[in-house]
Design an enzyme around this catalytic site. Structure first.
Site, mmCIF file in Angstrom:
data_model
loop_
_atom_site.group_PDB
_atom_site.id
_atom_site.type_symbol
_atom_site.label_atom_id
_atom_site.label_comp_id
_atom_site.label_asym_id
_atom_site.label_seq_id
_atom_site.Cartn_x
_atom_site.Cartn_y
_atom_site.Cartn_z
ATOM 1 N N GLY A 39 57.244 58.100 61.139
ATOM 2 C CA GLY A 39 56.542 57.919 59.847
ATOM 3 C C GLY A 39 55.659 59.044 59.729
ATOM 4 O O GLY A 39 54.997 59.137 58.616
ATOM 5 N N ARG A 96 40.589 50.161 43.811
ATOM 6 C CA ARG A 96 40.145 48.782 43.506
ATOM 7 C C ARG A 96 39.451 48.361 44.664
ATOM 8 O O ARG A 96 38.672 47.236 44.807
ATOM 9 C CB ARG A 96 41.259 47.861 43.223
ATOM 10 C CG ARG A 96 42.064 47.887 41.982
ATOM 11 C CD ARG A 96 43.360 47.022 41.875
ATOM 12 N NE ARG A 96 44.538 47.739 42.768
ATOM 13 C CZ ARG A 96 45.514 47.128 42.743
ATOM 14 N NH1 ARG A 96 45.900 45.972 41.938
ATOM 15 N NH2 ARG A 96 46.518 47.635 43.329
ATOM 16 N N GLN A 97 39.125 49.053 45.746
ATOM 17 C CA GLN A 97 38.376 48.602 47.013
ATOM 18 C C GLN A 97 37.142 49.616 46.821
ATOM 19 O O GLN A 97 36.720 50.313 47.510
ATOM 20 C CB GLN A 97 38.899 49.144 48.294
ATOM 21 C CG GLN A 97 40.338 47.995 48.428
ATOM 22 C CD GLN A 97 40.915 48.303 49.764
ATOM 23 O OE1 GLN A 97 40.178 47.857 50.869
ATOM 24 N NE2 GLN A 97 42.133 48.353 49.976
ATOM 25 N N ASP A 169 42.062 40.199 31.173
ATOM 26 C CA ASP A 169 40.616 39.568 31.847
ATOM 27 C C ASP A 169 39.569 40.311 31.048
ATOM 28 O O ASP A 169 39.714 41.392 30.368
ATOM 29 C CB ASP A 169 40.623 40.007 33.357
ATOM 30 C CG ASP A 169 41.139 41.388 33.543
ATOM 31 O OD1 ASP A 169 40.487 42.446 32.719
ATOM 32 O OD2 ASP A 169 41.847 41.700 34.580
ATOM 33 N N LYS A 192 40.300 35.440 33.430
ATOM 34 C CA LYS A 192 41.145 35.368 34.224
ATOM 35 C C LYS A 192 40.377 35.292 35.696
ATOM 36 O O LYS A 192 38.999 35.943 35.821
ATOM 37 C CB LYS A 192 42.243 36.620 34.526
ATOM 38 C CG LYS A 192 42.964 36.919 35.714
ATOM 39 C CD LYS A 192 43.721 37.950 35.399
ATOM 40 C CE LYS A 192 42.904 39.289 36.620
ATOM 41 N NZ LYS A 192 43.547 40.547 36.680
HETATM 42 C C1 R5P Z 1 42.504 44.118 37.995
HETATM 43 O O1 R5P Z 1 41.657 43.693 37.593
HETATM 44 C C2 R5P Z 1 43.437 45.056 37.314
HETATM 45 O O2 R5P Z 1 43.235 45.458 36.214
HETATM 46 C C3 R5P Z 1 44.985 44.529 37.170
HETATM 47 O O3 R5P Z 1 44.866 43.477 36.231
HETATM 48 C C4 R5P Z 1 45.496 44.151 38.362
HETATM 49 O O4 R5P Z 1 45.209 45.164 39.445
HETATM 50 C C5 R5P Z 1 47.037 43.741 38.241
HETATM 51 O O5 R5P Z 1 47.340 43.472 39.672
HETATM 52 P P1 R5P Z 1 48.586 42.471 39.540
HETATM 53 O O6 R5P Z 1 49.718 43.091 38.716
HETATM 54 O O7 R5P Z 1 48.812 41.996 41.084
HETATM 55 O O8 R5P Z 1 48.250 40.983 38.992
#
Ligand code: R5P
Length: 291
Positions: A39, A96-97, A169, A192
């Site tokens: 890896g 996202r983190q 969302d 959402k």
């Molecule tokens: C979340 O707030 C993002 O804007 C996307 O809606 C999210 O990352 C999409 O992830 P998934 O396709 O797994 O629902």
């Protein structure tokens, strides 16, 4: 030879890097990568023009950690030829983190920022980063390029009659608003919720007025497809016409694309920040202009 810019492509973003190099009339250098059976990555590349502004182009989509490590290694090597290294990471994994959602979670985005700076990045350029908070972890200049105008140009060409734009969302509401204004149409935002432990999403909105309308659902990232699938199922129950989907970063983990189509989506369009069959929108021009 002294050149203003040189572009180095990581394995994950070769086509996009080539396009950026063409736009800037800059030499294009390709990093050769080999993955050992255990890896580990081995990276080799030819000589780099000295004293140029070196643009290292690599999105960090899956395999995220491998692509990230390769980005760090390329920047580190390029730093030997120039002190001006710009990291172009069109899709920034770990964005996202960017904060602690549950107690005990590591804010991994801050570690990514520290590593990019430590190896020598002097500027970071991203496309539609999930949230601006992610960029606050950097102490070097950052640029967040928007894909919305380019996606809107593409959808204009489809000539869908007065589509209603939908954000799945509330976090994507301003994105949907901008996209709708470029298409000269209206937009709505769904509510959402996501279970932070299981990752499962639910649409909490009750009734929305979509009857007889063609819709364009717009999001920044499609990963598992859960958000888009739930939104599409909800909207279809409200008797809309066709559902189109636009996103900047199409990760399509597993068989997300097939599942989204199965939910009734007519067309999915993404940009080339992640090379996929849906990547119809080229971001090279906008990225090149931002430099
Ligand atoms: C979340 O707030 C993002 O804007 C996307 O809606 C999210 O990352 C999409 O992830 P998934 O396709 O797994 O629902």
């Amino acid at each position: 030879m002294l050149v203003k810019f040189a572009v180095i492509a990581g394995n994950a973003s070769r086509d996009l890097a080539k396009r950026i190099a063409r736009r800037l009339k800059a030499p294009y250098i390709e990093a050769q990568t080999k993955i050992f059976p255990d890896g580990e990555s081995k990276i080799t590349f030819s000589s780099i023009p000295k004293k140029s502004i070196i643009l290292v182009v690599q999105s960090t989509y899956p395999p995220v950690d491998t692509n990230l490590l390769q980005t760090l290694a390329i920047i580190s090597q390029a730093r030997k030829a120039s002190s001006k290294i710009y990291a172009i990471i069109p899709y920034m994994g770990y964005a996202r983190q960017d904060r602690q959602f549950l107690s005990g979670e590591v804010v991994t985005m801050s570690i990514v920022a520290k590593m990019l700076q430590a190896v020598g990045a002097k500027k970071v350029i991203v496309v539609d980063i999930h949230s601006k908070t992610a960029l606050n972890h950097f102490k070097i200049p950052t640029v967040n390029v928007s894909a919305i105008p380019e996606l809107a140009k593409y959808f204009k060409k489809l000539k869908i009659k007065k589509p209603l734009v939908v954000s799945p969302d509330t976090g994507g509401s301003s994105r949907a608003k901008k996209f709708a204004s470029l298409l000269n149409t209206d937009f709505i935002t769904l509510k959402k919720s996501r279970n932070r432990n299981t990752g499962k999403v639910q649409i909490q909105s009750s009734k929305v007025d979509v009857h007889g309308r063609d819709l364009v659902v717009i999001d920044d990232i499609i990963s598992t497809g859960g958000s888009i699938i739930k939104a599409t199922q909800f909207l279809k129950k409200q008797k809309c016409k066709r559902v189109f989907v636009a996103c900047t970063h199409g990760l399509f983990v597993g068989d997300a694309e097939r599942k989204i189509k199965k939910a009734g989506v007519s067309k999915i369009i993404s940009t080339n920040t992640i090379p996929r069959s849906t990547s119809k929108v080229d971001m090279a021009g906008v990225i090149a202009k931002s430099i």
